[in-house]
Scaffold this motif. Structure first.
Motif, mmCIF file in Angstrom:
data_model
loop_
_atom_site.group_PDB
_atom_site.id
_atom_site.type_symbol
_atom_site.label_atom_id
_atom_site.label_comp_id
_atom_site.label_asym_id
_atom_site.label_seq_id
_atom_site.Cartn_x
_atom_site.Cartn_y
_atom_site.Cartn_z
ATOM 1 N N GLY A 1 0.793 -1.220 0.000
ATOM 2 C CA GLY A 1 0.000 0.000 0.000
ATOM 3 C C GLY A 1 0.829 1.275 0.000
ATOM 4 O O GLY A 1 0.283 2.372 -0.061
ATOM 5 N N GLY A 2 2.158 1.131 0.111
ATOM 6 C CA GLY A 2 3.023 2.303 0.097
ATOM 7 C C GLY A 2 2.937 3.138 1.358
ATOM 8 O O GLY A 2 3.272 4.318 1.348
ATOM 9 N N SER A 3 2.468 2.537 2.479
ATOM 10 C CA SER A 3 2.351 3.331 3.702
ATOM 11 C C SER A 3 2.813 2.526 4.911
ATOM 12 O O SER A 3 2.990 1.314 4.850
ATOM 13 N N ILE A 4 3.021 3.230 6.036
ATOM 14 C CA ILE A 4 3.352 2.587 7.300
ATOM 15 C C ILE A 4 2.464 3.203 8.365
ATOM 16 O O ILE A 4 2.446 4.428 8.523
ATOM 17 N N PHE A 5 1.715 2.373 9.077
ATOM 18 C CA PHE A 5 0.716 2.845 10.047
ATOM 19 C C PHE A 5 -0.212 3.862 9.386
ATOM 20 O O PHE A 5 -0.616 4.848 10.004
ATOM 21 N N GLY A 6 -0.528 3.641 8.100
ATOM 22 C CA GLY A 6 -1.434 4.547 7.396
ATOM 23 C C GLY A 6 -0.769 5.798 6.861
ATOM 24 O O GLY A 6 -1.386 6.567 6.133
ATOM 25 N N PHE A 7 0.511 6.014 7.208
ATOM 26 C CA PHE A 7 1.214 7.200 6.718
ATOM 27 C C PHE A 7 1.823 6.894 5.349
ATOM 28 O O PHE A 7 2.595 5.950 5.195
ATOM 29 N N LYS A 8 1.451 7.693 4.340
ATOM 30 C CA LYS A 8 1.894 7.414 2.972
ATOM 31 C C LYS A 8 3.368 7.801 2.811
ATOM 32 O O LYS A 8 3.694 8.967 2.597
#
Lengths: 220, 251
Positions: free
Chosen positions: A171-178
């Motif tokens: 998804g290209g993110s970590i913990f929802g952070f893009k």
């Protein structure tokens, strides 16, 4: 003579964080990891690791359930009838699982919704029953609690590693952070990483790396 | 029953086992009943607040910490309609969507949440229509908000019980829901609904009836499509009635 002395030393109550007991926490993180070495709990490790947040909450939920079930079963261990011990363990585990489920629903409603069925499925997680059978039934409550915590952490560690790569690559993110967007890159998510197969690949790579560091050899 | 050493082991007796099992069951059940009762008000409040937030979020961008209760009471008029679009004397909270779903579409009672304009309380700005259906693993539900032309989708909002986290469960994310904004349900005078396509990453901005799909969750998307098609048919009379009256008003 010398054996007598040794026995006396043995009988003295052990401090909770003795060297031996500390190993209960550290071993499951690496050389005795429940997921990558004992290959338990793989099912949920594939299911909840598409993103970091559910993986994190799942890790906490499982740690709480394993540790508290270990503790309770260890207190009860001398009274449990051998013939119904599995069902007794199951009752205690499910008690804790439902408690965790209800608490999450009351206090972190959105996370509870996200984890949906997987909280309930902690009951069937082999790590929980495995630790009860293998450790809590034969050890004191203190060390059992540590053993439960250690195994929960070991499980959580792998979950977070897998979720980190799946969320980042899928998804290209970590913990929802893009992450990639923040760096100004245009990243198209890798769909394979979001499928269970992606988790299999990453768990496999983690096992490979871990074994080559530890010099593990398959015994025949 | 005797052990190897010859002592009588009480833990092996049938009576002990039965009493132990009964005792354990009673203690566990008691604890769970207590926890469930103690946490229920909080859980119910969460569910009710979520329902209101879901309805509002289809038409208004809710900021963190907004007073959902207050906005809801000011702006939303709750009505219940039947298949013919006539208002029935009932409250939406009396309607169980899952229960209505089992009935024939013509017999269903349908809740509608009309969003009133902030300045003129008689003017319908949007209509929020609750929908219900089946995803891959379990039921899914949602709210579809229509613009005052009763054709363009203002916003949607989906919820689910047990879709796969990271795949089908993405229907709850604003990333997916935003794809429905501005799509149209009418083609000429017929309702054709809006369909989520298979595959992800395509550009459907020119097609008013198609939205980009979810990779790895085609079956959930199919469930969503069926749900929308079925409920637009249920709401058809209500939608058409308001569509013509609004068209006449604008002439």
């Amino acid at each position: 003579m010398s054996t007598e002395v040794a026995e006396v030393v043995e009988k003295k109550s052990e401090p909770l964080f003795s060297k031996k007991n500390r190993k209960l926490i550290t071993n499951p993180l690496d050389i005795d990891n429940p997921v990558t070495v004992q290959v338990l709990g793989i099912c949920s490790a594939l299911a909840v690791t598409t993103q970091m947040k559910p993986a994190f909450v799942m890790a906490i939920a499982l740690t709480v359930v394993t540790a508290s079930s270990n503790f309770i079963i260890s207190i009860m261990r001398n009274s449990i009838p051998g013939r119904i011990r599995i069902i007794v363990q199951l009752a205690v585990v499910s008690l804790w699982v439902i408690m965790v489920d209800q608490l999450l629903k009351a206090y972190v409603y959105d996370v509870w919704k996200q984890l949906s069925v997987f909280i309930g499925l902690i009951i069937t997680n082999c790590i929980v029953m495995g630790r009860l059978e293998a450790y809590a039934m034969g050890n004191k409550p203190g060390p059992s609690l540590l053993d439960g915590l250690g195994n929960g952490f070991g499980y959580g560690l792998i979950l977070l590693i897998v979720a980190f790569f799946r969320e980042l690559l899928g998804g290209g993110s970590i913990f929802g952070f893009k992450v990639f967007e923040a760096m100004g890159l245009n990243y198209t998510g890798n769909g394979l990483m979001l499928l269970p197969a992606g988790a299999c690949v990453i768990v496999g790579v983690v096992i490979w790396v871990q074994r080559s560091i530890n010099g593990y050899r398959e015994s025949h | 029953m005797q052990t190897k050493n010859g002592d009588y082991n009480v833990r092996q007796s049938n009576l002990y086992i039965i009493l132990y099992a009964i005792g354990l069951t009673v203690v566990c059940a008691g604890l769970l009943a207590f926890a469930s009762q103690a946490l229920k008000p909080r859980q119910d409040a969460n569910v009710e607040l979520e329902r209101k937030a879901n309805i509002l979020s289809t038409v208004i961008t809710l900021e963190e910490g907004a007073d959902i209760e207050k906005i809801y009471n000011e702006r939303i008029r709750e009505i219940v309609i039947d298949f013919n679009g006539n208002v029935v004397d009932k409250k939406p909270t009396d309607i169980n969507l899952g229960f209505e779903y089992k009935k024939d579409p013509k017999d269903r009672l349908l809740p509608v949440f009309e969003v009133r304009s902030a300045s003129d309380p008689d003017k319908i700005e949007n209509a929020v229509l609750p929908v219900f259906g089946f995803g891959l693993w379990n039921t899914i539900a949602g709210n579809v908000a229509l613009e005052s032309d009763f054709n363009t989708i203002k916003g949607v909002n989906y919820s689910h019980v047990g879709e796969t986290p990271g795949l089908g469960a993405r229907i709850v994310s604003s990333e997916i829901q935003d794809r429905y904004k501005g799509k149209q349900i009418f083609e000429g005078d017929n309702i054709v609904s809006v369909d989520m396509q298979k595959g992800e990453g395509m550009d459907y901005s020119k097609d008013a009836h198609k939205v980009d799909g979810m990779s790895g969750a085609t079956l959930t998307a199919k469930g969503v499509n069926n749900m929308l098609r079925e409920y637009f048919r249920c709401y058809e009379n209500y939608i058409k009635k308001n569509r013509t009256s609004n068209q006449q008003a604008s002439l």
